[in-house]
Scaffold this motif. Structure first.
Motif, mmCIF file in Angstrom:
data_model
loop_
_atom_site.group_PDB
_atom_site.id
_atom_site.type_symbol
_atom_site.label_atom_id
_atom_site.label_comp_id
_atom_site.label_asym_id
_atom_site.label_seq_id
_atom_site.Cartn_x
_atom_site.Cartn_y
_atom_site.Cartn_z
ATOM 1 N N ALA A 93 0.325 6.652 -6.792
ATOM 2 C CA ALA A 93 -0.950 7.261 -7.193
ATOM 3 C C ALA A 93 -0.920 8.764 -6.990
ATOM 4 O O ALA A 93 -1.437 9.528 -7.813
ATOM 5 C CB ALA A 93 -2.097 6.632 -6.398
ATOM 6 N N ASP A 94 -0.294 9.196 -5.898
ATOM 7 C CA ASP A 94 -0.183 10.628 -5.635
ATOM 8 C C ASP A 94 0.696 11.306 -6.679
ATOM 9 O O ASP A 94 0.362 12.396 -7.175
ATOM 10 C CB ASP A 94 0.373 10.846 -4.228
ATOM 11 N N LYS A 95 1.825 10.674 -7.018
ATOM 12 C CA LYS A 95 2.734 11.263 -7.999
ATOM 13 C C LYS A 95 2.080 11.386 -9.376
ATOM 14 O O LYS A 95 2.391 12.300 -10.154
ATOM 15 C CB LYS A 95 4.011 10.424 -8.114
ATOM 16 N N LEU A 96 1.169 10.481 -9.676
ATOM 17 C CA LEU A 96 0.500 10.488 -10.981
ATOM 18 C C LEU A 96 -0.819 11.278 -10.962
ATOM 19 O O LEU A 96 -1.557 11.261 -11.947
ATOM 20 C CB LEU A 96 0.227 9.048 -11.429
ATOM 21 N N ASP A 97 -1.081 11.936 -9.832
ATOM 22 C CA ASP A 97 -2.339 12.682 -9.688
ATOM 23 C C ASP A 97 -3.554 11.810 -9.973
ATOM 24 O O ASP A 97 -4.570 12.267 -10.513
ATOM 25 C CB ASP A 97 -2.353 13.910 -10.605
ATOM 26 N N LYS A 120 0.823 -1.212 0.000
ATOM 27 C CA LYS A 120 0.000 0.000 0.000
ATOM 28 C C LYS A 120 0.855 1.259 0.000
ATOM 29 O O LYS A 120 0.544 2.234 -0.695
ATOM 30 C CB LYS A 120 -0.907 0.013 1.242
ATOM 31 N N ALA A 121 1.931 1.245 0.781
ATOM 32 C CA ALA A 121 2.754 2.449 0.924
ATOM 33 C C ALA A 121 3.303 2.907 -0.426
ATOM 34 O O ALA A 121 3.231 4.090 -0.779
ATOM 35 C CB ALA A 121 3.892 2.190 1.905
ATOM 36 N N GLY A 122 3.855 1.974 -1.188
ATOM 37 C CA GLY A 122 4.377 2.335 -2.499
ATOM 38 C C GLY A 122 3.278 2.744 -3.456
ATOM 39 O O GLY A 122 3.437 3.696 -4.241
ATOM 40 N N ALA A 123 2.149 2.048 -3.401
ATOM 41 C CA ALA A 123 1.044 2.345 -4.314
ATOM 42 C C ALA A 123 0.447 3.718 -4.031
ATOM 43 O O ALA A 123 0.105 4.459 -4.967
ATOM 44 C CB ALA A 123 -0.026 1.261 -4.194
ATOM 45 N N ALA A 180 -5.324 -2.968 -3.833
ATOM 46 C CA ALA A 180 -6.426 -2.324 -3.104
ATOM 47 C C ALA A 180 -6.372 -0.807 -3.272
ATOM 48 O O ALA A 180 -7.417 -0.148 -3.371
ATOM 49 C CB ALA A 180 -6.361 -2.694 -1.628
ATOM 50 N N VAL A 181 -5.163 -0.251 -3.332
ATOM 51 C CA VAL A 181 -5.020 1.187 -3.548
ATOM 52 C C VAL A 181 -5.377 1.551 -4.977
ATOM 53 O O VAL A 181 -6.164 2.474 -5.231
ATOM 54 C CB VAL A 181 -3.573 1.638 -3.230
ATOM 55 N N PHE A 182 -4.822 0.843 -5.951
ATOM 56 C CA PHE A 182 -5.076 1.181 -7.350
ATOM 57 C C PHE A 182 -6.546 1.035 -7.723
ATOM 58 O O PHE A 182 -7.057 1.773 -8.571
ATOM 59 C CB PHE A 182 -4.200 0.319 -8.267
ATOM 60 N N ASP A 183 -7.232 0.099 -7.058
ATOM 61 C CA ASP A 183 -8.666 -0.093 -7.329
ATOM 62 C C ASP A 183 -9.491 1.131 -6.936
ATOM 63 O O ASP A 183 -10.631 1.293 -7.396
ATOM 64 C CB ASP A 183 -9.186 -1.324 -6.589
ATOM 65 N N GLU A 184 -8.925 1.974 -6.072
ATOM 66 C CA GLU A 184 -9.640 3.180 -5.651
ATOM 67 C C GLU A 184 -9.507 4.318 -6.673
ATOM 68 O O GLU A 184 -10.135 5.361 -6.516
ATOM 69 C CB GLU A 184 -9.119 3.657 -4.300
ATOM 70 N N TYR A 185 -8.686 4.116 -7.685
ATOM 71 C CA TYR A 185 -8.435 5.157 -8.690
ATOM 72 C C TYR A 185 -8.878 4.668 -10.066
ATOM 73 O O TYR A 185 -8.129 3.972 -10.765
ATOM 74 C CB TYR A 185 -6.942 5.518 -8.719
ATOM 75 N N PRO A 186 -10.092 5.008 -10.479
ATOM 76 C CA PRO A 186 -10.594 4.518 -11.773
ATOM 77 C C PRO A 186 -9.782 4.995 -12.965
ATOM 78 O O PRO A 186 -9.830 4.367 -14.032
ATOM 79 C CB PRO A 186 -12.030 5.071 -11.819
ATOM 80 N N ASP A 187 -9.001 6.057 -12.796
ATOM 81 C CA ASP A 187 -8.209 6.568 -13.915
ATOM 82 C C ASP A 187 -6.779 6.037 -13.925
ATOM 83 O O ASP A 187 -5.971 6.446 -14.768
ATOM 84 C CB ASP A 187 -8.189 8.108 -13.884
ATOM 85 N N ILE A 188 -6.466 5.138 -12.994
ATOM 86 C CA ILE A 188 -5.189 4.430 -13.058
ATOM 87 C C ILE A 188 -5.441 3.051 -13.659
ATOM 88 O O ILE A 188 -6.245 2.268 -13.148
ATOM 89 C CB ILE A 188 -4.543 4.293 -11.671
ATOM 90 N N GLU A 189 -4.764 2.771 -14.756
ATOM 91 C CA GLU A 189 -4.911 1.487 -15.443
ATOM 92 C C GLU A 189 -3.632 0.661 -15.239
ATOM 93 O O GLU A 189 -2.546 1.082 -15.640
ATOM 94 C CB GLU A 189 -5.151 1.699 -16.939
ATOM 95 N N VAL A 190 -3.791 -0.489 -14.612
ATOM 96 C CA VAL A 190 -2.662 -1.412 -14.461
ATOM 97 C C VAL A 190 -2.631 -2.276 -15.716
ATOM 98 O O VAL A 190 -3.432 -3.196 -15.867
ATOM 99 C CB VAL A 190 -2.799 -2.273 -13.192
#
Length: 331
Positions: free
Chosen positions: A143-147, A136-139, A173-183
């Motif tokens: 996510a913050d760096k990528l706005d 989570k810490a890295g994610a 779990a962190v990335f799932d909270e950001y719909p505009d981040i695509e893994v």
């Protein structure tokens, strides 16, 4: 220890003098799960150094499992046969060791899990950091760096090992909270530089846009950096780890605008596992699940952890002396 006490009683009853120190020493079995990367090597050296500091009270039975679950089971069987008082292991499989640990418990042998978990309660103490929090810490940083938007890739360790699975669980779990981040891809790169470099090179060839790299290992992040540079692609924000080689590279690239963060799973956990085992054997109560806080290296404290005078293989969060580190990692 139980066998030693019985022998001591028998010798006294027979009118013989008992050995002066034998009754005061515990026998602890330590299984080195893997020597395939510098983190696992340093983890075992932390344990060995702590055992040396307690040589008057501890004898150690050492085994090595070579990342093979069946061999780890066999090693633990051997420790049980040899009558150890406690067993310290890093489980290779979360399930394969459960039956043999039950057998050890039935013989009143204390079980300490080091840096990895199992899917049962058949142990006495777990010594680790929360790998979900590590992920989570890295994610969260990325996510913050990528706005909160962008296309990213993820580099995992080895599927089936709890540390790798839990780190990705936390990150996802962190990335799932950001719909505009695509893994766009999740790759097992084995915490290995070469595997990560090949994987990232292939992903760069197939994807004209990669905005960030979430990596759960410093060597993998080094591989990712070199893949980006070989492809002549601008570096993007990447997460790393507290490996000295990675910290040196991060420091060198900061002037060019490279940004990173390094969660840590300290190798001093190897030292702590022995201390916890000794506490239990001496009758003290210990916390069953001891999750230490995940240390974080950021741009603000990077210089405090980077060691230009030590090997690239060194890991920053340690209890080893500089001399012990140099003896372990000869460049």
């Amino acid at each position: 220890m139980k066998l030693k006490k019985l022998l001591l009683v028998a010798s006294v009853l027979a009118g013989m003098a008992a050995p002066a120190m034998a009754e005061d020493k515990f026998t602890i079995g330590y299984d080195n799960y893997f020597n395939g990367n510098s983190w696992s090597v340093q983890l075992s050296k932390e344990f060995e150094a702590e055992a040396e500091r307690h040589q008057d009270t501890v004898d150690v039975v050492y085994t090595e499992s070579e990342l093979k679950a069946d061999k780890q089971v066999s090693n633990i069987e051997d420790m049980i046969t040899r009558g150890v008082d406690a067993i310290i292991l890093t489980p290779i499989s979360p399930t394969a060791v459960i039956p043999v640990l039950k057998k050890a418990e039935a013989q009143d042998i204390k079980i300490v899990l080091l840096a990895s978990t199992i899917r049962s309660d058949d142990y006495d103490a777990l010594v680790t950091v929360d790998d979900v929090d590590f992920g989570k810490a890295g994610a969260e940083w990325l996510a913050d760096k990528l706005d909160g938007k962008g296309r990213i890739i993820a580099l995992n360790g080895i599927s089936g090992i709890s540390a790798s699975d839990d780190r990705w669980k936390g990150a996802k779990a962190v990335f799932d909270e950001y719909p505009d981040i695509e893994v766009i891809s999740v790759v097992d790169a084995g915490w290995d530089y070469a595997k990560a470099k090949v994987a990232v090179s292939n992903l760069l060839a197939a994807n004209p846009e990669i905005d960030g790299v979430w990596s759960q290992g410093g060597s993998m992040t080094l591989g990712a950096i070199d893949a980006f540079e070989a492809a002549q692609r601008p570096l993007v924000p990447m997460t790393g780890e507290d490996n000295n080689g990675y910290l040196k590279r991060w420091t060198a690239l900061e002037a060019d605008g490279f940004e990173s963060v390094a969660p840590s799973k300290p190798t001093w956990l190897g030292s702590e596992a022995l201390l916890v085992a000794l506490d239990m054997l001496q009758g003290e109560e210990v916390e069953k699940n001891k999750f230490y806080e995940v240390p974080m290296i950021t741009s603000e404290n990077l210089s405090e952890f980077t060691r230009d005078d030590l090997s690239d293989s060194f890991w920053a969060n340690t209890r080893l002396s500089d001399e012990q580190v140099r003896a372990t990692f000869q460049d």
